[in-house]
Design an enzyme around this catalytic site. Structure first.
Site, PDB file in Angstrom:
ATOM      1  N   GLY A 135      15.876   2.992  -4.987  1.00  0.00           N
ATOM      2  CA  GLY A 135      16.642   1.747  -4.906  1.00  0.00           C
ATOM      3  C   GLY A 135      15.797   0.682  -4.247  1.00  0.00           C
ATOM      4  N   CYS A 156      12.365   8.630  -3.608  1.00  0.00           N
ATOM      5  CA  CYS A 156      12.011   7.278  -3.157  1.00  0.00           C
ATOM      6  C   CYS A 156      12.996   6.773  -2.090  1.00  0.00           C
ATOM      7  CB  CYS A 156      11.900   6.330  -4.353  1.00  0.00           C
ATOM      8  SG  CYS A 156      11.038   4.811  -3.929  1.00  0.00           S
ATOM      9  N   TYR A 157      13.830   5.790  -2.394  1.00  0.00           N
ATOM     10  CA  TYR A 157      14.794   5.334  -1.382  1.00  0.00           C
ATOM     11  C   TYR A 157      15.700   6.492  -0.942  1.00  0.00           C
ATOM     12  CZ  TYR A 157      18.564   2.695   0.851  1.00  0.00           C
ATOM     13  OH  TYR A 157      19.489   2.231   1.744  1.00  0.00           O
ATOM     14  N   HIS A 202       8.257   8.939  -7.962  1.00  0.00           N
ATOM     15  CA  HIS A 202       9.303   9.019  -8.997  1.00  0.00           C
ATOM     16  C   HIS A 202       8.985  10.137  -9.985  1.00  0.00           C
ATOM     17  CE1 HIS A 202      11.658   5.418  -8.011  1.00  0.00           C
ATOM     18  NE2 HIS A 202      10.512   4.958  -7.536  1.00  0.00           N
ATOM     19  N   GLU A 228      10.844  11.294 -12.203  1.00  0.00           N
ATOM     20  CA  GLU A 228      11.522  11.054 -13.488  1.00  0.00           C
ATOM     21  C   GLU A 228      10.683  10.213 -14.446  1.00  0.00           C
ATOM     22  OE1 GLU A 228      12.145   9.671 -10.653  1.00  0.00           O
ATOM     23  OE2 GLU A 228      12.914   7.623 -10.828  1.00  0.00           O
ATOM     24  N   VAL A 262      24.071   4.454 -35.650  1.00  0.00           N
ATOM     25  CA  VAL A 262      24.064   5.886 -35.368  1.00  0.00           C
ATOM     26  C   VAL A 262      25.254   6.301 -34.493  1.00  0.00           C
ATOM     27  CG1 VAL A 262      22.395   5.586 -33.478  1.00  0.00           C
ATOM     28  CG2 VAL A 262      22.639   7.812 -34.526  1.00  0.00           C
ATOM     29  N   ASP A 263      25.691   5.449 -33.578  1.00  0.00           N
ATOM     30  CA  ASP A 263      26.741   5.869 -32.646  1.00  0.00           C
ATOM     31  C   ASP A 263      28.071   6.119 -33.354  1.00  0.00           C
ATOM     32  OD1 ASP A 263      24.695   5.338 -30.939  1.00  0.00           O
ATOM     33  OD2 ASP A 263      25.567   3.504 -30.116  1.00  0.00           O
ATOM     34  N   ALA A 299      28.525   6.533 -36.476  1.00  0.00           N
ATOM     35  CA  ALA A 299      28.339   7.557 -37.512  1.00  0.00           C
ATOM     36  C   ALA A 299      28.454   8.962 -36.911  1.00  0.00           C
ATOM     37  CB  ALA A 299      26.991   7.383 -38.190  1.00  0.00           C
ATOM     38  N   LYS A 319      21.518   8.084 -25.888  1.00  0.00           N
ATOM     39  CA  LYS A 319      21.191   7.866 -27.298  1.00  0.00           C
ATOM     40  C   LYS A 319      20.380   9.007 -27.922  1.00  0.00           C
ATOM     41  CE  LYS A 319      21.301   4.492 -30.417  1.00  0.00           C
ATOM     42  NZ  LYS A 319      22.405   3.522 -30.542  1.00  0.00           N
TER      43      LYS A 319
END
Ligand code: XMP
Length: 526
Positions: free
Chosen positions: A62, A89-90, A176, A178, A233-234, A236, A381
């Protein structure tokens, strides 16, 4: 909890969001490790955490400094729950601060790729090289670890870059993990999840489909459901999931609101219906949308109007279909929405909330007549694409670039009119054709083509002076639309697109390239 609920509920790993743009990325990486994750606000209480029965907790990074009076704090009782915790991190500095370590601003900042040295592997750095590249982004440093914590790593400027107390199951890293630039980042997260927290990976597309099918059946019963297909796509995948769950109780409605791209209506009716066998009703309401949007230039107002008209159109479609449904006593009570997890988080689920009101969440009218079915509400997604492929949807639909619900309505800067839409459609079709011909579909996330309808510039076309509108190309690369970078398209391709647009689209005499990353710019211009 009955047996069915047990089968369909996942204990989450909670990602506590301290306002970082990285919280969603952390949640996705956890899922990539096959573990279900959810993002929660940092003001969550220990009792609320306990009620969610999490398998583990990750504290995100953050922008704040832990010793500032207004900085986001963690309910200290969360540290006493006995749930394994990893601070990033934070989040790492918050742990250090709360547990009696020392956090300082030494004036030495670290941003970007940084060399890190492992002093002791502990649980979370097990199996990793002693020197490795990690991604840093911080001004403050942990100078001393809390008592009882082992220091695992350091960098040239950060004496305590990682620590752990394996008895208390509390861990932290300054960098990080990630972010892909942290070479062994995913490995650290997996060490935390599997080794430190003892979690078994059981989150995969097969499970998600089975779970959602169960949930949809339980929610819908024998009533009817309608779903708006946008061609994206969503919707569908959402419709395909509902179809798998309740078969012909689902009727899909395709709203041709006139804000679509060239040939899109045909693609929905041809490709999708052929692949699924879903029943589709097309409603033509271009006129209605255009008159509702007449004179409107404010982006949020446009979104609200489009959202409202979209839902109203369904209500009218429902009125037409209800007589038919009444005959066999199965009324239409439900509406499927392809809402994704990032929409939920951005519209209020996390600290990074409220950036834009997404039309399928924030723009819903208060007097909505349907109960919503949102089978993708917990998904990112890339997970939706995997599920779509697993459900047998055509590749070109599953891999289709994202297109916003409000369509070209938010790609015309200024009032939306039929003439402007036609002009933009032509330019957009040229861009899409050229990108595909260059084989770049898989490389760029999406390429909005934007018409600056309120701007005119002088040009020279043929023998005369022209006074036309600019078209903006906004090609971006991204993993999740939360952050993005502008795509470095080849100059020759850009030249070809520019030539074609200015030659073939009357009224356009200039093509410009948007070279802004997100943040600070959003992907769409409105
Ligand atoms: P922004 O502009 O917020 O866009 O960076 C992020 C992603 O979301 C899409 N987008 C929308 N999708 N309804 C949608 O369904 C909307 O109102 C909306 N606004 C933006 C955008 O195309 C990008 O993929």
């Amino acid at each position: 909890m009955n047996q069915r609920e047990q089968q369909i509920s996942h204990q989450p790993v909670l990602v506590i969001d301290f306002g970082a743009q990285y919280a969603q990325l952390i949640a996705r990486r956890v899922r990539e490790a096959g573990v279900y994750s959810e993002i929660v606000h940092h003001n969550i209480t220990a009792a609320e955490v306990a009620a969610k029965n999490p398998l583990a907790i990750i504290l995100s990074g953050g922008p704040a400094s832990v010793y500032e009076p207004q900085s986001p704090q963690l309910d200290p009782a969360i540290l006493e729950l006995g749930v394994p915790i990893l601070g990033i991190c934070y989040g790492f500095q918050t742990l250090a601060n709360a547990l009696g370590g020392r956090v300082d601003n030494s004036g030495l900042r670290e941003y970007g790729a940084t060399e890190m040295h492992v002093a002791a592997a502990g649980e979370i750095l097990t199996g990793q090289p002693e020197t490795q590249t990690v991604w840093m982004s911080h001004g403050d440093q942990v100078m001393e670890a809390p008592e009882g914590f082992e220091v695992l790593a350091s960098t040239a400027t950060t004496p305590v870059a990682a620590f752990e107390n394996s008895e208390r199951k509390i861990y932290g890293v300054q960098w990080h993990p990630e972010v892909k630039h942290s070479t062994f980042g995913q490995n650290i997260l997996e060490n935390f999840l599997y080794r430190a927290a003892g979690i078994t990976a059981d989150w995969n597309s097969g499970n998600v489909i089975a779970e959602q099918v169960e949930k949809i059946r339980a929610q819908v019963g024998s009533d009817r459901v309608i779903c708006g297909l946008s061609g994206g796509v969503d919707s569908a995948v959402a419709a395909a999931l509902v179809h798998k769950a309740v078969g012909d109780q689902l009727i899909c409605v395709f709203v041709n609101h006139g804000l679509l791209r060239q040939d899109e209506a045909e693609q929905v009716e041809r490709d999708y219906v052929a692949a699924t066998g879903i029943r589709l009703v097309t409603v033509d309401v271009e006129e209605k949308f255009l008159s509702a949007l007449a004179g409107v230039t404010d982006p949020e107002t446009k979104r609200k109007i489009i959202g409202r008209e979209f839902i109203r159109t369904f209500e009218e479609a429902q009125a037409a279909l209800i007589a038919e449904a009444a005959a066999d006593n199965r009324p239409i009570k439900f509406l499927v929405q392809g809402t994704l997890y990032p929409d939920v988080v951005e519209s209020g689920g996390g600290v990074t909330a409220g950036i834009k009101s997404h039309h399928n969440v924030g723009g819903l009218p208060d007097d909505l007549q349907f109960e919503l079915v949102e089978p993708l509400r917990t998904l990112f997604k890339d997970e939706v694409r995997t599920i779509g492929a697993e459900l047998g949807l055509p590749h070109e639909i599953v891999q289709r670039q994202p297109f916003p619900g409000p369509g070209l309505g938010i790609r015309i800067i200024g009032e939306v009119t039929k003439e402007r839409l036609d002009l933009l459609r032509k330019a957009d079709a040229i861009v899409r054709a050229e990108l595909s011909a260059a084989g770049l579909d898989g490389e760029i996330w999406q390429c909005p083509v934007v018409l600056l309808a309120d701007v005119r510039s002088v040009g020279v076309q043929g023998d005369g002076r022209s006074y036309g509108h600019p078209i903006v190309l906004r090609p971006v690369s991204s993993e999740d639309a939360m952050t993005a970078d502008w795509s470095r398209l080849p100059y020759d391709l850009l030249a070809k697109i520019s030539n074609r647009i200015t030659n073939e689209v009357a009224g356009v005499n200039r093509v410009v390239l948007d070279i802004t990353s997100k943040p600070p710019g959003t992907i769409e211009w409105e």
